[in-house]
Design a protein around this motif. Structure first.
Motif, PDB file in Angstrom:
ATOM      1  N   THR A 185      41.758  35.534  42.948  1.00  0.00           N
ATOM      2  CA  THR A 185      42.430  36.803  42.633  1.00  0.00           C
ATOM      3  C   THR A 185      43.066  37.389  43.888  1.00  0.00           C
ATOM      4  N   HIS A 186      42.336  37.296  45.010  1.00  0.00           N
ATOM      5  CA  HIS A 186      42.876  37.869  46.249  1.00  0.00           C
ATOM      6  C   HIS A 186      44.140  37.128  46.671  1.00  0.00           C
ATOM      7  N   VAL A 187      44.143  35.807  46.519  1.00  0.00           N
ATOM      8  CA  VAL A 187      45.339  35.031  46.890  1.00  0.00           C
ATOM      9  C   VAL A 187      46.494  35.437  45.965  1.00  0.00           C
ATOM     10  N   GLU A 188      46.194  35.582  44.683  1.00  0.00           N
ATOM     11  CA  GLU A 188      47.275  35.917  43.737  1.00  0.00           C
ATOM     12  C   GLU A 188      47.872  37.294  44.037  1.00  0.00           C
ATOM     13  N   GLN A 189      47.060  38.173  44.576  1.00  0.00           N
ATOM     14  CA  GLN A 189      47.563  39.525  44.867  1.00  0.00           C
ATOM     15  C   GLN A 189      48.141  39.669  46.274  1.00  0.00           C
ATOM     16  N   HIS A 190      47.593  38.894  47.239  1.00  0.00           N
ATOM     17  CA  HIS A 190      47.972  39.127  48.653  1.00  0.00           C
ATOM     18  C   HIS A 190      48.492  37.875  49.358  1.00  0.00           C
TER      19      HIS A 190
END
Ligand SMILES: C[S@@+](CC[C@H](N)C(=O)[O-])C[C@H]1O[C@@H](n2cnc3c(N)ncnc32)[C@H](O)[C@@H]1O
Ligand code: SF4
Length: 389
Positions: free
Chosen positions: A297-302
């Motif tokens: 999720t963090h990669v997809e957002q940032h």
């Protein structure tokens, strides 16, 4: 290729954080999921995080890639292929780049070996762990000895280089049993062996059993006997230990692991991966989110999954470099230590360590820990680290 690019080895570590089952001794970042993992979604995230890591490193040439886990042999070959293709679009890759994948030796996984080889993997590291079925069971492994032997044979058909991992100094294990088991492993004629003494890791089921007195582990003296036997036998068969737990025929050492121990630069991609990236003053240490879904999720957002990023100054670099370099049989290269960290080591401390037979020479180009010194490695590092000049 420019000389500059060739002179600084650079590795990429890719972490696949899933396993079929959790082994009771293991505290690696590995998770069991009861629904299939969405590999396409993970591929997209690996690609985005690789792009992020390329920001600080695209001037370097990739000398090694390592798919570690968890169990990377649960990745589809197309997943591995898509990651490798993306690495080629972001960096220049050495023609003889070492590309390793860690595999569990079950029959399901060996079916993927041909696909991995086609995707570009040229070295496989097989988690055999034991050549006794009863002990595999006690270690919570899902494969049998027969499957492991088949996996080694299939791996040899597909990959230039095959390494196997074994765990020894296990509960109830006798020294002469290990001697025979190690001989069986040597008869398999691999060029690289990772031989780990069983470690009781915190918060694992094995720790609980150990605390309850249900896992009779060898005491320090017995463990030292196991270690000595292992070193001598491997040396006798032309596979000296080039690091505390790693043995290879000359030229077959893992380039990726050597890069860590020689304190090279590397990017760590995937859940819980660590990296050491370059910056003008010292290095940047990165660590990504440990939980796979949180990382995703963090990669997809940032565009990256980095949870912690820390500047490492030259003094901290010197500590890390000592800690890693002294594990190697070749020792720590003094010139490189000085060039990377800007520090020198105190000659009087080196002399004292030599007089106590803890290092092989007080004034060499390399600081090499003696056989006696290997048992007090942490004390040697602490002593040297107190006196940088
Ligand atoms: C992270 S595992 C990955 C390989 C693969 N998943 C497997 O289990 O075969 C890497 C290696 O670490 C070693 N290992 C893991 N936990 C250990 C422990 N508590 N003591 C000794 N060796 C351990 C095993 O030999 C294993 O092959
Ligand atoms: S030892 Fe390997 S297979 Fe077992 S839980 Fe750890 S990473 Fe997974």
């Amino acid at each position: 290729m420019s000389k500059d690019k060739r002179s600084e080895p650079f590795g990429i570590y890719i972490h696949w954080p899933f396993c079929e089952a959790k082994c009771p001794y293991c505290d690696f970042n590995s998770h069991v999921r009861h629904k299939p993992v969405d590999q396409a979604r993970f591929v997209a995230a690996y690609q985005r995080e690789l792009e992020h890591m390329a920001g600080a490193t695209s001037h370097l040439q990739v000398s090694s890639v390592f798919f570690g886990g968890g169990t990377p042999s649960l990745m589809e070959p197309s997943t591995v292929g898509a990651i490798l293709t993306h690495i080629h679009t972001l960096w220049s890759v050495e023609p003889d780049c070492e590309i390793t994948l860690e595999a569990n030796p079950s029959s399901v996984e060996t079916k993927r070996f041909a696909g991995y080889a086609k995707a570009g993997v040229n070295r496989v590291s097989l988690g055999v762990q034991s050549l006794k079925n009863a002990d595999l069971k006690a270690l919570g492994r899902l494969h049998s000895v027969e499957e492991a032997l088949k996996a080694i044979a299939i791996a040899k058909e597909h990959f230039e280089r095959v390494s196997i991992d074994l765990i020894y100094a296990r509960a109830h294990q006798l020294l002469d049993e290990w001697d025979k088991e190690l001989q069986q492993a040597l008869d398999l004629k691999c060029d690289h062996y990772s031989l780990y003494q069983l470690t009781i890791e915190p918060e694992t089921p094995f720790e609980k059993l150990y605390q309850l007195g249900k896992l009779p582990m060898p005491d320090d003296e017995k463990a030292a006997d196991f270690y000595q036997l292992t070193q001598e036998k491997m040396m006798f068969h032309g596979l000296p230990g080039y690091e505390i737990s790693n043995h290879a025929r000359q030229g077959q050492e893992s380039r990726h692991n050597l890069l860590y121990w020689r304190y090279g630069l590397y990017a760590g991609v995937g859940a819980g991966a660590q990296g050491r990236l370059p910056q003008s003053q010292g290095r940047i240490a990165t660590r990504t989110y440990y939980n796979p879904e949180q990382w995703l999720t963090h990669v997809e957002q940032h565009n990256h999954g980095i949870q912690e990023q820390e500047n490492i100054d030259y003094s901290a670099m010197a500590d890390e470099m000592l800690l890693m370099g002294l594990r190697l049989r070749e020792g720590l290269c003094v010139k490189r230590f000085e060039a990377v960290t800007g520090y020198s080591l105190d000659q009087s401390v080196l002399k004292d360590l030599y007089q106590e037979n803890l290092i092989l020479s007080p004034d060499n180009d390399r600081i090499i820990v003696s056989a006696k010194g290997r048992f007090v490695m942490n004390a040697i590092v602490t002593e040297l680290a107190r006196c940088y000049i």
